[in-house]
Design an enzyme around this catalytic site. Sequence first.
Site, PDB file in Angstrom:
ATOM      1  N   GLY A   1       0.809  -1.221   0.000  1.00 46.92           N
ATOM      2  CA  GLY A   1       0.000   0.000   0.000  1.00 46.92           C
ATOM      3  C   GLY A   1       0.832   1.256   0.000  1.00 46.92           C
ATOM      4  O   GLY A   1       2.069   1.222  -0.005  1.00 46.92           O
TER       5      GLY A   1
ATOM      6  N   THR B   1       1.193   3.527   2.249  1.00 41.49           N
ATOM      7  CA  THR B   1       1.917   3.893   3.475  1.00 41.49           C
ATOM      8  C   THR B   1       3.108   2.954   3.668  1.00 41.49           C
ATOM      9  O   THR B   1       4.233   3.419   3.926  1.00 41.49           O
ATOM     10  CB  THR B   1       0.986   3.823   4.708  1.00 41.49           C
ATOM     11  OG1 THR B   1      -0.273   4.412   4.375  1.00 41.49           O
ATOM     12  CG2 THR B   1       1.597   4.561   5.892  1.00 41.49           C
TER      13      THR B   1
ATOM     14  N   GLU C   1      -1.059 -10.737   3.575  1.00 46.61           N
ATOM     15  CA  GLU C   1      -0.707  -9.849   4.699  1.00 46.61           C
ATOM     16  C   GLU C   1      -0.963 -10.538   6.034  1.00 46.61           C
ATOM     17  O   GLU C   1      -0.174 -10.408   6.971  1.00 46.61           O
ATOM     18  CB  GLU C   1      -1.519  -8.553   4.607  1.00 46.61           C
ATOM     19  CG  GLU C   1      -1.054  -7.655   3.467  1.00 46.61           C
ATOM     20  CD  GLU C   1      -1.944  -6.460   3.231  1.00 46.61           C
ATOM     21  OE1 GLU C   1      -1.444  -5.466   2.678  1.00 46.61           O
ATOM     22  OE2 GLU C   1      -3.138  -6.503   3.584  1.00 46.61           O
TER      23      GLU C   1
ATOM     24  N   ASP D   1       3.218  -2.850   8.062  1.00 43.35           N
ATOM     25  CA  ASP D   1       2.140  -2.850   7.065  1.00 43.35           C
ATOM     26  C   ASP D   1       1.177  -1.708   7.372  1.00 43.35           C
ATOM     27  O   ASP D   1       1.172  -1.159   8.484  1.00 43.35           O
ATOM     28  CB  ASP D   1       1.404  -4.210   7.101  1.00 43.35           C
ATOM     29  CG  ASP D   1       0.672  -4.513   5.806  1.00 43.35           C
ATOM     30  OD1 ASP D   1       0.567  -3.620   4.934  1.00 43.35           O
ATOM     31  OD2 ASP D   1       0.190  -5.649   5.664  1.00 43.35           O
TER      32      ASP D   1
ATOM     33  N   LYS E   1      -8.169  -4.419   7.119  1.00 40.15           N
ATOM     34  CA  LYS E   1      -7.174  -4.310   6.058  1.00 40.15           C
ATOM     35  C   LYS E   1      -7.748  -4.904   4.776  1.00 40.15           C
ATOM     36  O   LYS E   1      -8.751  -5.580   4.797  1.00 40.15           O
ATOM     37  CB  LYS E   1      -5.896  -5.079   6.436  1.00 40.15           C
ATOM     38  CG  LYS E   1      -5.086  -4.352   7.495  1.00 40.15           C
ATOM     39  CD  LYS E   1      -3.762  -5.061   7.821  1.00 40.15           C
ATOM     40  CE  LYS E   1      -2.909  -5.428   6.659  1.00 40.15           C
ATOM     41  NZ  LYS E   1      -2.598  -4.346   5.719  1.00 40.15           N
ATOM     42  N   GLY E   2      -7.071  -4.611   3.661  1.00 41.70           N
ATOM     43  CA  GLY E   2      -7.436  -5.292   2.426  1.00 41.70           C
ATOM     44  C   GLY E   2      -7.971  -4.419   1.315  1.00 41.70           C
ATOM     45  O   GLY E   2      -8.328  -4.933   0.256  1.00 41.70           O
TER      46      GLY E   2
ATOM     47  N   LYS F   1      -7.270   7.165   9.642  1.00 43.75           N
ATOM     48  CA  LYS F   1      -7.645   5.748   9.695  1.00 43.75           C
ATOM     49  C   LYS F   1      -8.124   5.305  11.089  1.00 43.75           C
ATOM     50  O   LYS F   1      -8.515   4.152  11.265  1.00 43.75           O
ATOM     51  CB  LYS F   1      -6.439   4.869   9.315  1.00 43.75           C
ATOM     52  CG  LYS F   1      -5.780   5.200   7.981  1.00 43.75           C
ATOM     53  CD  LYS F   1      -6.559   4.698   6.826  1.00 43.75           C
ATOM     54  CE  LYS F   1      -5.866   4.824   5.486  1.00 43.75           C
ATOM     55  NZ  LYS F   1      -4.699   3.984   5.296  1.00 43.75           N
TER      56      LYS F   1
ATOM     57  N   ALA G   1      -2.978  -0.103   7.116  1.00 50.64           N
ATOM     58  CA  ALA G   1      -4.327  -0.574   7.466  1.00 50.64           C
ATOM     59  C   ALA G   1      -5.332   0.441   6.939  1.00 50.64           C
ATOM     60  O   ALA G   1      -4.981   1.595   6.657  1.00 50.64           O
ATOM     61  CB  ALA G   1      -4.472  -0.731   8.974  1.00 50.64           C
ATOM     62  N   ASP G   2      -6.572  -0.022   6.812  1.00 49.09           N
ATOM     63  CA  ASP G   2      -7.637   0.873   6.357  1.00 49.09           C
ATOM     64  C   ASP G   2      -8.396   1.479   7.527  1.00 49.09           C
ATOM     65  O   ASP G   2      -9.000   2.543   7.400  1.00 49.09           O
ATOM     66  CB  ASP G   2      -8.600   0.104   5.442  1.00 49.09           C
ATOM     67  CG  ASP G   2      -7.835  -0.488   4.277  1.00 49.09           C
ATOM     68  OD1 ASP G   2      -7.155   0.278   3.576  1.00 49.09           O
ATOM     69  OD2 ASP G   2      -7.862  -1.726   4.109  1.00 49.09           O
TER      70      ASP G   2
HETATM   71  C1  5RP Z   1      -3.621  -3.781   1.333  1.00 45.42           C
HETATM   72  C2  5RP Z   1      -3.797  -3.199   2.675  1.00 45.42           C
HETATM   73  C3  5RP Z   1      -3.196  -1.869   2.917  1.00 45.42           C
HETATM   74  O1  5RP Z   1      -2.227  -1.980   3.894  1.00 45.42           O
HETATM   75  C4  5RP Z   1      -4.290  -0.928   3.337  1.00 45.42           C
HETATM   76  O2  5RP Z   1      -5.285  -0.924   2.318  1.00 45.42           O
HETATM   77  C5  5RP Z   1      -3.765   0.476   3.562  1.00 45.42           C
HETATM   78  O3  5RP Z   1      -3.301   0.992   2.351  1.00 45.42           O
HETATM   79  P1  5RP Z   1      -2.777   2.474   2.224  1.00 45.42           P
HETATM   80  O4  5RP Z   1      -1.589   2.596   3.109  1.00 45.42           O
HETATM   81  O5  5RP Z   1      -2.488   2.616   0.761  1.00 45.42           O
HETATM   82  O6  5RP Z   1      -3.899   3.400   2.665  1.00 45.42           O
HETATM   83  O7  5RP Z   1      -4.396  -3.761   3.578  1.00 45.42           O
HETATM   84  O8  5RP Z   1      -4.289  -5.006   1.220  1.00 45.42           O
END
Ligand code: 5RP
Length: 232
Positions: free
Chosen positions: A31, A33, A109, A87, A100-101, A127, A89-90
């Site tokens: 993602g 981040t 993940e 990682d 997540k996802g 978030k 997260a949403d």
């Molecule tokens: C991908 C994820 C990402 O870590 C999540 O969507 C956050 O993404 P971003 O940092 O682009 O907002 O879970 O499957």
Amino acid sequence: MTSDTQGYKQQAGEAAAALVEPGMVVGLGTGTTAIFAIRSIAARLRSGELTDLVAVATSVATSAAAKALGIPLLADDMPRAIDLTIDGADEVDASLDLIKGAGGALVREKIVAQASDRVVIVVDASKVSDVLGIRAHLPVEVLVWGWQAQVRFLDSLGATAAVRETDSHRYVTDGGNLIIDCGFGTITDPAGLAAVLEARAGIVGHGLFVAIASEVIVAGPSGIHHRYRTPG
Ligand code: 5RP
């Protein structure tokens, strides 16, 4: 995405990359981040500050980015345990449970996170929620075979369920599966919902990460804050 949000993502990612030490096996998230952490780890490798490092990528996209940046990767069968995973997260709630996802990499993940001694999640302040489900839909990854049965099942649980599409085509994950995005409204019992989803044949995985994050780094207008899971 505003340039402020982009800056917060960078701050959170770089703060997490600073936790990486020589000799570690590091899980690399997916993602916008996580990529800041990946670039920062690569820069520390190039400078010679990090040695003996090897990484595990959580998606085809992250694997390609890591290779392009010169980060050595473990074989896909993951022959070593992972010391630290970073990682995104949403959505993050007050207990550090996650959705997540949105990027479609939820199953890899979760495999990587569950195989890690320490899981550091990096997010910008937008978030953070009191309760999951306010800011993000819950992605559920399903086998292609019988997928419409899963839509009906998820509807029966009270979700507004829609198969994910990109450019009018059904989105296919790195594992060859489909994603059904579910609006559940507020999810007051993430562990209970996770158990129901995990009991259903044909559901490969879901984006609820319950009691998996060890630490969340939140960057926003008030600075960078580290939140730690309290055991138990
Ligand atoms: C991908 C994820 C990402 O870590 C999540 O969507 C956050 O993404 P971003 O940092 O682009 O907002 O879970 O499957």
